[in-house]
Design a protein around this motif. Structure first.
Motif, mmCIF file in Angstrom:
data_model
loop_
_atom_site.group_PDB
_atom_site.id
_atom_site.type_symbol
_atom_site.label_atom_id
_atom_site.label_comp_id
_atom_site.label_asym_id
_atom_site.label_seq_id
_atom_site.Cartn_x
_atom_site.Cartn_y
_atom_site.Cartn_z
ATOM 1 N N UNK A 92 -44.409 -6.791 42.810
ATOM 2 C CA UNK A 92 -43.182 -6.351 43.471
ATOM 3 C C UNK A 92 -42.340 -5.490 42.530
ATOM 4 N N UNK A 93 -42.346 -5.815 41.235
ATOM 5 C CA UNK A 93 -41.621 -4.976 40.276
ATOM 6 C C UNK A 93 -42.204 -3.562 40.246
ATOM 7 N N UNK A 133 -35.810 -12.511 45.090
ATOM 8 C CA UNK A 133 -35.128 -11.448 45.815
ATOM 9 C C UNK A 133 -33.978 -10.861 45.017
ATOM 10 N N UNK A 134 -33.194 -11.715 44.349
ATOM 11 C CA UNK A 134 -32.072 -11.224 43.551
ATOM 12 C C UNK A 134 -32.552 -10.433 42.333
ATOM 13 N N UNK A 135 -33.644 -10.883 41.712
ATOM 14 C CA UNK A 135 -34.189 -10.132 40.568
ATOM 15 C C UNK A 135 -34.618 -8.732 41.005
ATOM 16 N N UNK A 136 -35.292 -8.648 42.146
ATOM 17 C CA UNK A 136 -35.721 -7.336 42.631
ATOM 18 C C UNK A 136 -34.525 -6.478 43.057
ATOM 19 N N UNK A 137 -33.469 -7.110 43.566
ATOM 20 C CA UNK A 137 -32.256 -6.358 43.903
ATOM 21 C C UNK A 137 -31.645 -5.738 42.652
ATOM 22 N N UNK A 138 -31.662 -6.482 41.555
ATOM 23 C CA UNK A 138 -31.166 -5.941 40.278
ATOM 24 C C UNK A 138 -32.013 -4.753 39.837
ATOM 25 N N UNK A 139 -33.352 -4.907 39.906
ATOM 26 C CA UNK A 139 -34.237 -3.807 39.497
ATOM 27 C C UNK A 139 -34.012 -2.562 40.359
ATOM 28 N N UNK A 140 -33.910 -2.750 41.673
ATOM 29 C CA UNK A 140 -33.697 -1.610 42.574
ATOM 30 C C UNK A 140 -32.360 -0.934 42.281
ATOM 31 N N UNK A 141 -31.323 -1.713 42.057
ATOM 32 C CA UNK A 141 -30.002 -1.145 41.783
ATOM 33 C C UNK A 141 -29.995 -0.350 40.492
ATOM 34 N N UNK A 142 -30.639 -0.897 39.448
ATOM 35 C CA UNK A 142 -30.690 -0.199 38.156
ATOM 36 C C UNK A 142 -31.445 1.124 38.297
#
Length: 442
Positions: A92-93, A133-142
């Motif tokens: 997913x990352x 989900x929150x970890x991926x939200x952080x990655x997408x935002x960055x």
């Protein structure tokens, strides 16, 4: 307590089999997306008469090849790796990076494909729950923020796009506004998807627990009927045996050897009598005298008496967190027997010094929970499904009826008992009681 085995037969946070199935579907849909992306790229290539040397086409075809090869590699790793959760995070990352490339290739700041971030976050929540989900939200935002920043300051220019459509040609306030909106959307989707995924997991766990509980009750009901008849057949001749030997002992004053043998017979007969009484308690527990009692008081008194026993006080430390004012309707004697048997089971599982933690709290308006947690040897995985069966014990001197009696008493009072345990990781018994209104004072 680390990895646990539980009588709930829980689907577990990430059951290996279930996770593998979800990952297979994820790989399949990624390949499907890759084929769709390839088809749309070929159509665009032919329609606009683009050259194979066009930089945007080179990067796009490269991204398509990467996604195809990566999906095949994921499928191969899935067959060989046990750490399916780590593989899910990796996939997913990488998907978030691929979406960033798609956005970059389709207009960057002006691209309409930012919604793919939300898709990635949603299936991350399904696979990895709220945390994933929150970890991926952080990655997408960055990644999105960095992409727009580089585009705004002229470091990057989206391929095949007009200069007038880049972030540098918009006011910084508008650029910041759009970036913040997309970031908020990412975290909102992660949070809401996580809630839904957690609720679905909780429902599955409860369903599995109730299924296990129902099967256990049906099994024990059949055994109980057989046990009742067997125990009654044993009780009558046993009583005659004890009475006869007692008379012989009183009459024989000179034969010391014979007297010693009779004492042995009496001791073993008493032991057999206790066993039969326990078996009768398991087979058909008496209804007892139901009373409205304060759960905390009964539990505290039982724990206090148990903790002062000379056999355990020197090596076992008992800590309690018992809420006041929890009222239930149950026979006080049977309730004490339940707690005593569970504490005894906890002590017998501890070799040397150890701890027992007791907690009682109001779970909902009409339900209270008692947890008895020990630091003992735990229950082996191959034994945990049968610990409530009569005569099943992992202790050299145990009768195997203590937990069976506890279960039967709680069953007659419409209470629930669950256990979580792992080898060398201790055991936690969770009792769920129905609460009632406190008695009225006259």
């Amino acid at each position: 307590m680390g990895a646990k085995h539980t009588l709930k037969i829980r689907p577990e946070d990430h059951v290996t089999g279930g996770m593998r199935i979800k990952l297979r579907w994820l790989i399949f849909f990624r390949l499907l997306f890759t084929l769709l992306l390839l088809g749309s790229t070929v159509i665009l290539h032919i329609r606009d008469g683009l050259s194979f040397q066009d930089p945007s086409l080179i990067v796009l075809y490269g991204l398509i090849c990467f996604l195809a090869v990566a999906s095949l590699a994921y499928a191969a790793l899935l067959k060989r790796l046990d750490q399916t959760t780590a593989l899910a995070y990796l996939q997913i990352a990488v998907d978030t990076v691929a979406v960033t490339f798609v956005i970059f290739l389709t207009g960057g700041f002006s691209s309409l494909f930012f919604f793919l971030y939300l898709v990635v976050i949603m299936y991350a929540s399904i696979l990895l729950f709220r945390k994933g989900g929150l970890i991926m939200a952080v990655l997408c935002s960055i990644q999105y923020g960095l992409l727009v920043d580089l585009e705004f300051y002229g470091v990057l220019k989206p391929m095949g796009m007009l200069v007038s459509l880049t972030a540098a040609n918009y006011a910084w306030s508008y650029v910041l506004y759009k970036v913040m909106i997309i970031m908020v959307a990412c975290f909102a989707v992660a949070f809401l998807s996580g809630i839904i995924a957690e609720q679905e997991r909780s429902s599955r766990r409860e369903l599995a627990a109730m299924e296990s509980y129902t099967k256990r009750v049906e099994k024990m009901a059949a055994v109980g009927e057989m046990a009742a008849g067997l125990a009654h057949e044993i009780c009558n001749p046993l009583a005659s045996l004890i009475g006869s030997v007692q008379l012989l002992k009183d009459e024989d004053q000179d034969g010391r050897g014979q007297r010693k043998l009779m004492l042995i017979v009496l001791r073993e007969a008493d032991r057999l009598s206790v066993l039969v009484n326990n078996f009768l308690m398991f087979a058909k527990p008496p209804e007892g005298q139901r009373e409205v009692v304060d759960l905390g008081i009964v539990l505290g008194e039982t724990a206090g008496m148990f903790g002062t026993s000379s056999a355990y006080a020197q090596r076992i430390r008992i800590s309690t967190r018992i809420a006041a004012g929890i009222w239930i309707e149950m026979d006080p004697g049977q309730l004490r027997q339940v707690f005593w048997n569970l504490l005894l089971n906890a002590v017998e599982s501890i070799d040397g010094e150890g701890t027992i933690e007791i907690e009682a709290r109001q779970e909902t308006r009409r339900a209270a929970v008692v947890k008895i947690r020990d630091s003992g040897c735990g229950i082996p995985e191959d034994k945990i499904e049968s610990i409530f069966d009569p005569f099943m014990t992992t202790k050299p001197k145990g009768t195997g009826l203590g937990l069976s009696i506890v279960h039967r008493i709680l069953e007659t009072h419409d209470c629930r008992l669950d256990v979580e345990s792992g080898t060398d990781q201790g055991t936690t018994f969770t009792l769920t009681f129905k609460t009632v209104d406190p008695p009225t004072r006259s």
